[in-house]
Design a protein around this motif. Structure first.
Motif, PDB file in Angstrom:
ATOM      1  N   LYS A   2       0.774  -1.174   0.292  1.00  0.00           N
ATOM      2  CA  LYS A   2      -0.526   0.414  -0.360  1.00  0.00           C
ATOM      3  C   LYS A   2       0.932   1.318   0.177  1.00  0.00           C
ATOM      4  O   LYS A   2       1.828   1.329   0.773  1.00  0.00           O
ATOM      5  CB  LYS A   2      -1.087  -0.203   1.033  1.00  0.00           C
ATOM      6  CG  LYS A   2      -1.762  -1.195   1.699  1.00  0.00           C
ATOM      7  CD  LYS A   2      -2.717  -1.389   0.545  1.00  0.00           C
ATOM      8  CE  LYS A   2      -3.801  -2.168   0.826  1.00  0.00           C
ATOM      9  NZ  LYS A   2      -4.480  -2.786  -0.355  1.00  0.00           N
ATOM     10  N   LEU A   4       0.151   4.930   1.795  1.00  0.00           N
ATOM     11  CA  LEU A   4      -0.284   5.886   2.247  1.00  0.00           C
ATOM     12  C   LEU A   4       0.363   7.071   1.908  1.00  0.00           C
ATOM     13  O   LEU A   4       1.574   7.571   1.316  1.00  0.00           O
ATOM     14  CB  LEU A   4       0.252   5.737   3.997  1.00  0.00           C
ATOM     15  CG  LEU A   4      -0.526   4.621   4.566  1.00  0.00           C
ATOM     16  CD1 LEU A   4       0.005   2.869   3.922  1.00  0.00           C
ATOM     17  CD2 LEU A   4      -0.201   4.411   6.022  1.00  0.00           C
ATOM     18  N   ALA A   6      -1.066  10.678   3.477  1.00  0.00           N
ATOM     19  CA  ALA A   6      -0.857  11.458   4.591  1.00  0.00           C
ATOM     20  C   ALA A   6      -0.217  12.873   4.298  1.00  0.00           C
ATOM     21  O   ALA A   6       0.486  13.151   4.750  1.00  0.00           O
ATOM     22  CB  ALA A   6      -0.272  11.083   6.103  1.00  0.00           C
ATOM     23  N   VAL A  53      -0.611  -0.982   7.942  1.00  0.00           N
ATOM     24  CA  VAL A  53      -0.984   0.588   7.164  1.00  0.00           C
ATOM     25  C   VAL A  53      -1.453   0.979   8.340  1.00  0.00           C
ATOM     26  O   VAL A  53      -1.132   1.683   9.121  1.00  0.00           O
ATOM     27  CB  VAL A  53      -2.270  -0.304   6.141  1.00  0.00           C
ATOM     28  CG1 VAL A  53      -3.303   0.454   5.913  1.00  0.00           C
ATOM     29  CG2 VAL A  53      -1.445  -0.355   4.897  1.00  0.00           C
ATOM     30  N   ILE A  57      -0.750   4.964  10.318  1.00  0.00           N
ATOM     31  CA  ILE A  57      -2.591   5.278  10.482  1.00  0.00           C
ATOM     32  C   ILE A  57      -1.902   5.778  12.371  1.00  0.00           C
ATOM     33  O   ILE A  57      -2.553   6.605  12.981  1.00  0.00           O
ATOM     34  CB  ILE A  57      -3.250   4.403  10.322  1.00  0.00           C
ATOM     35  CG1 ILE A  57      -3.890   4.603   8.739  1.00  0.00           C
ATOM     36  CG2 ILE A  57      -4.228   5.248  10.605  1.00  0.00           C
ATOM     37  CD1 ILE A  57      -4.643   3.863   8.102  1.00  0.00           C
ATOM     38  N   ILE A  95      -5.431  11.022   5.723  1.00  0.00           N
ATOM     39  CA  ILE A  95      -4.673   9.535   5.003  1.00  0.00           C
ATOM     40  C   ILE A  95      -5.256   9.013   3.440  1.00  0.00           C
ATOM     41  O   ILE A  95      -6.457   8.985   4.175  1.00  0.00           O
ATOM     42  CB  ILE A  95      -4.399   9.087   6.326  1.00  0.00           C
ATOM     43  CG1 ILE A  95      -3.455   9.394   7.374  1.00  0.00           C
ATOM     44  CG2 ILE A  95      -3.782   7.562   5.751  1.00  0.00           C
ATOM     45  CD1 ILE A  95      -3.741   8.464   8.568  1.00  0.00           C
ATOM     46  N   VAL A  97      -5.369   5.604   1.205  1.00  0.00           N
ATOM     47  CA  VAL A  97      -4.512   4.543   1.876  1.00  0.00           C
ATOM     48  C   VAL A  97      -4.415   3.737   0.086  1.00  0.00           C
ATOM     49  O   VAL A  97      -6.276   3.483  -0.023  1.00  0.00           O
ATOM     50  CB  VAL A  97      -4.745   3.313   2.802  1.00  0.00           C
ATOM     51  CG1 VAL A  97      -4.222   1.810   1.897  1.00  0.00           C
ATOM     52  CG2 VAL A  97      -4.753   4.003   3.801  1.00  0.00           C
TER      53      VAL A  97
END
Length: 106
Positions: A2, A4, A6, A53, A57, A95, A97
């Motif tokens: 993944k 991310l 952010a 993930v 987070i 955020i 993903v």
């Protein structure tokens, strides 16, 4: 895997990056500007395995803080009939993903 994305308030960015790094996560930091308040943000790019993930987070959540800010309404891009200051929440993190089909480091 993944990716991310952010979006973090500039005031929180360094502590977020430092704590991600201490936990073994690499990130890329991009200077960005928010659309509503035209404030400076940092957008972090973090590539991780699916199972990590939530850990990333959680780190971002722990070190990104929401705060109140008073702004004059005449600084906004839309019309108000009054110049009464407006209190808005700033900070925290947004955020996204995203699935990564392929990753290569060359």
């Amino acid at each position: 895997m993944k990716l991310l994305l952010a979006i973090v308030d500039r005031e929180d960015a360094n502590v977020v990056v430092r704590n991600l790094s201490h936990r073994g996560f690499s990130s890329t930091k991009l200077a960005t500007t928010g659309g509503f308040l035209l404030s400076n943000n940092i957008t972090l790019l973090v590539g991780v395995e699916d199972k990590m993930v939530q850990t990333v987070i959680d780190i971002i959540r722990e070190y990104s803080h929401s705060r109140k800010q008073v702004i004059p309404t005449n600084d906004l891009s839309f019309d108000f009939e009054t110049n009464t200051p407006l209190e808005v929440a700033v900070g925290g993190a947004t955020i996204f993903v995203v699935d990564v089909d392929r990753f290569e480091k060359v």
